[in-house]
Design an enzyme around this catalytic site. Sequence first.
Site, PDB file in Angstrom:
ATOM      1  N   ASN A   1       0.881  -1.167   0.000  1.00 24.26           N
ATOM      2  CA  ASN A   1       0.000   0.000   0.000  1.00 24.26           C
ATOM      3  C   ASN A   1       0.919   1.218   0.000  1.00 24.26           C
ATOM      4  O   ASN A   1       1.462   1.595   1.035  1.00 24.26           O
ATOM      5  CB  ASN A   1      -0.881  -0.045   1.256  1.00 24.26           C
ATOM      6  CG  ASN A   1      -1.836   1.129   1.324  1.00 24.26           C
ATOM      7  OD1 ASN A   1      -1.788   2.034   0.493  1.00 24.26           O
ATOM      8  ND2 ASN A   1      -2.700   1.117   2.315  1.00 24.26           N
TER       9      ASN A   1
ATOM     10  N   HIS B   1     -12.324   3.910  -0.478  1.00 26.87           N
ATOM     11  CA  HIS B   1     -12.204   3.063   0.713  1.00 26.87           C
ATOM     12  C   HIS B   1     -12.945   1.734   0.530  1.00 26.87           C
ATOM     13  O   HIS B   1     -13.357   1.092   1.496  1.00 26.87           O
ATOM     14  CB  HIS B   1     -12.735   3.772   1.986  1.00 26.87           C
ATOM     15  CG  HIS B   1     -11.868   4.913   2.427  1.00 26.87           C
ATOM     16  ND1 HIS B   1     -12.369   6.150   2.772  1.00 26.87           N
ATOM     17  CD2 HIS B   1     -10.535   5.003   2.565  1.00 26.87           C
ATOM     18  CE1 HIS B   1     -11.386   6.955   3.112  1.00 26.87           C
ATOM     19  NE2 HIS B   1     -10.252   6.275   2.986  1.00 26.87           N
TER      20      HIS B   1
ATOM     21  N   ARG C   1      -2.717  -2.049  -3.382  1.00 21.33           N
ATOM     22  CA  ARG C   1      -3.879  -1.193  -3.257  1.00 21.33           C
ATOM     23  C   ARG C   1      -3.748  -0.100  -4.304  1.00 21.33           C
ATOM     24  O   ARG C   1      -2.727   0.595  -4.373  1.00 21.33           O
ATOM     25  CB  ARG C   1      -3.909  -0.560  -1.873  1.00 21.33           C
ATOM     26  CG  ARG C   1      -5.052   0.399  -1.743  1.00 21.33           C
ATOM     27  CD  ARG C   1      -4.983   1.134  -0.440  1.00 21.33           C
ATOM     28  NE  ARG C   1      -6.126   2.015  -0.337  1.00 21.33           N
ATOM     29  CZ  ARG C   1      -6.155   3.053   0.474  1.00 21.33           C
ATOM     30  NH1 ARG C   1      -5.122   3.336   1.230  1.00 21.33           N
ATOM     31  NH2 ARG C   1      -7.230   3.814   0.523  1.00 21.33           N
TER      32      ARG C   1
ATOM     33  N   ARG D   1      -7.548  16.947   3.730  1.00 19.14           N
ATOM     34  CA  ARG D   1      -8.455  17.232   2.600  1.00 19.14           C
ATOM     35  C   ARG D   1      -9.715  17.923   3.111  1.00 19.14           C
ATOM     36  O   ARG D   1     -10.202  17.611   4.196  1.00 19.14           O
ATOM     37  CB  ARG D   1      -8.843  15.923   1.894  1.00 19.14           C
ATOM     38  CG  ARG D   1      -7.737  15.357   1.012  1.00 19.14           C
ATOM     39  CD  ARG D   1      -8.064  13.953   0.548  1.00 19.14           C
ATOM     40  NE  ARG D   1      -7.354  12.956   1.331  1.00 19.14           N
ATOM     41  CZ  ARG D   1      -7.553  11.645   1.255  1.00 19.14           C
ATOM     42  NH1 ARG D   1      -8.456  11.154   0.433  1.00 19.14           N
ATOM     43  NH2 ARG D   1      -6.861  10.815   2.010  1.00 19.14           N
TER      44      ARG D   1
ATOM     45  N   GLU E   1      -7.742  -3.937   5.246  1.00 19.16           N
ATOM     46  CA  GLU E   1      -7.665  -3.818   3.780  1.00 19.16           C
ATOM     47  C   GLU E   1      -6.605  -4.758   3.208  1.00 19.16           C
ATOM     48  O   GLU E   1      -6.772  -5.309   2.123  1.00 19.16           O
ATOM     49  CB  GLU E   1      -7.338  -2.356   3.409  1.00 19.16           C
ATOM     50  CG  GLU E   1      -8.479  -1.406   3.726  1.00 19.16           C
ATOM     51  CD  GLU E   1      -8.017   0.009   4.030  1.00 19.16           C
ATOM     52  OE1 GLU E   1      -7.312   0.195   5.054  1.00 19.16           O
ATOM     53  OE2 GLU E   1      -8.358   0.928   3.284  1.00 19.16           O
TER      54      GLU E   1
END
Length: 400
Positions: A9, A181, A93, A241, A379
Site C-alpha cells: 500500500n 475506501h 492497493r 483534505r 484492507e
Amino acid sequence: MSDAIAVLNAGSSSFKFSLFAEEAGAAVVVARGQAEALHTAPRFVAKDGTGAVLDERSWGDGTKLGHDGALEYLVAFLRKRLAAYRLIGVGHRVVHGGLEYVKPVRVDASVVAALEKYVPLAPLHQPHNLAPIKALLERAPQLPQVACFDTSFHRTQPSVAQAFALPKSITDRGVVRYGFHGLSYEYISGVLPDYSARAARGNTIVLHLGNGASMCAMAGGQSVASTMGFTAADGLPMGTRCGNLDPGVILYLMSQVGMDVGAVEKLIYQQSGLLGVSGVSSDMRTLEQSDDPRAQAAIDLFVYRIGREMGSLAAALAGVDALVFTAGIGENSCALRERVCRDAGWLGVALDAEANARRATCISTPDSRVSVFVIPTNEELMIARHTRRLLAAHTEREVA
Ligand code: ADP
C-alpha cells in the site's frame, strides 16, 4: 517452503507492506511493516505476526531512498529473513479503477497505462500506488502482480447515487461519483455476519474514519451510497483534505484570488481538513490532546459534518439498522464515537457509554433501535485474498 503473497500500500513518501502465507486454508500474516520518509530521512521496520521486530534500519537525514530504493531493500529483506517463503505474487492497493475496473485485475504494461489515466483524479494516491507496480514490472516481470481498487466495491450503487447533475456529454467522459475506501468496506461487509445478522442483512452505515475519511451506506452488505465522489477529496473533512466544497469556492479562488490549478490542488488535498481548520495538526490524537481552541473547532466541524452525512445516507437507505466505526479514528477515539452517536440520537442510536469507554465491540445499549459496532478494518487481508484468488484462477486456466 510455503507460498506467500506480499501486499503493498504505497503512499507519496511511504509504503506499508505485509507478507501473507497460507496456513490451513487461511491467509496468515508472517511479516508486516513500513518504509517511511523515503525522500527525507528514510526508516524501515518489519515485524512478525506477533509484533516482534524482525528488521529495523534508518538512513541519514537527507537520504533520498525513494520507492525504488525502499522496494529493493524490502526484497533483499524478504530473501534474507523470510527465505522459508516463496513469493508467488504481489497485491497492490490502487485507489482509482474508474468505471473500467470493477474487480481486481492482474497487471501488465497495458493495465498500468490504463490506470495512469486516473492520476489526475487521485493525485495524492494513484501515482504512488502505481510506482511500485512499475518498478516490479521492470525488475521482476515474471512475478504476478494484482491491482485491487478502492472504487470497485461501490459499483453496485444505483445510477442516481453515482450521477452528478451534469450534461450527459460530461457524464459520458466518466465524470461520476466513484466512492473510495472500497477495500475497507468490502472487508467490513464480509465480516458483518459474524457480528450481527441484522446489520449484515439490513441497512448499515459504515464510518471509515482515518487520515482519509468517508462513510458508506450498505443494504444487505452492498454499497448503495457513499460520501466520496469523483475523487477522494469529496465528502467528510479529512486529515488534510477539505471534503465537500461548493464548486463556486474553486472558481472564486481561481478568478478572484489568483490561485492556479496547482495551488488549488494543494489547498484541497494537503492544506485543508483537520490541519487547515486547526492550524495545529492533521492527526486526531494530537488535536484531542491540544488545548488550542482551533483544534477543538476542527474536531467540532468533523463531528458536525459526519452528522450531516449520516442524515443523507440514512435517507438513501430509508432507515438505519446499524452503524459501524472503523479505521484509525473510528476504532480508537472513544470521544469522537461518543459525540457522533449522541448526534445520531434522532436516528434511534443509544450509546452504552461504559461499553464505548472499555472499547467493546458492540457499544449500543441492548434496547437501542440502531446497533453500533466498532470493527477493525483489514484492507491488506482483502488484497491478499483477491490476489490469491486471481492467481489460483490464472493457474487453473493454464492447467486447463
Ligand atoms: P490512514 O488513512 O493513513 O490509514 P489510519 O486509519 O491509520 O489512517 O488513521 C489515522 C488517524 O487515526 C489519525 O488521525 C490518528 O490520530 C487517529 N488515531 C489513531 N489512534 C487514535 C487514538 N487512540 N485516539 C484518537 N485518534 C487516533
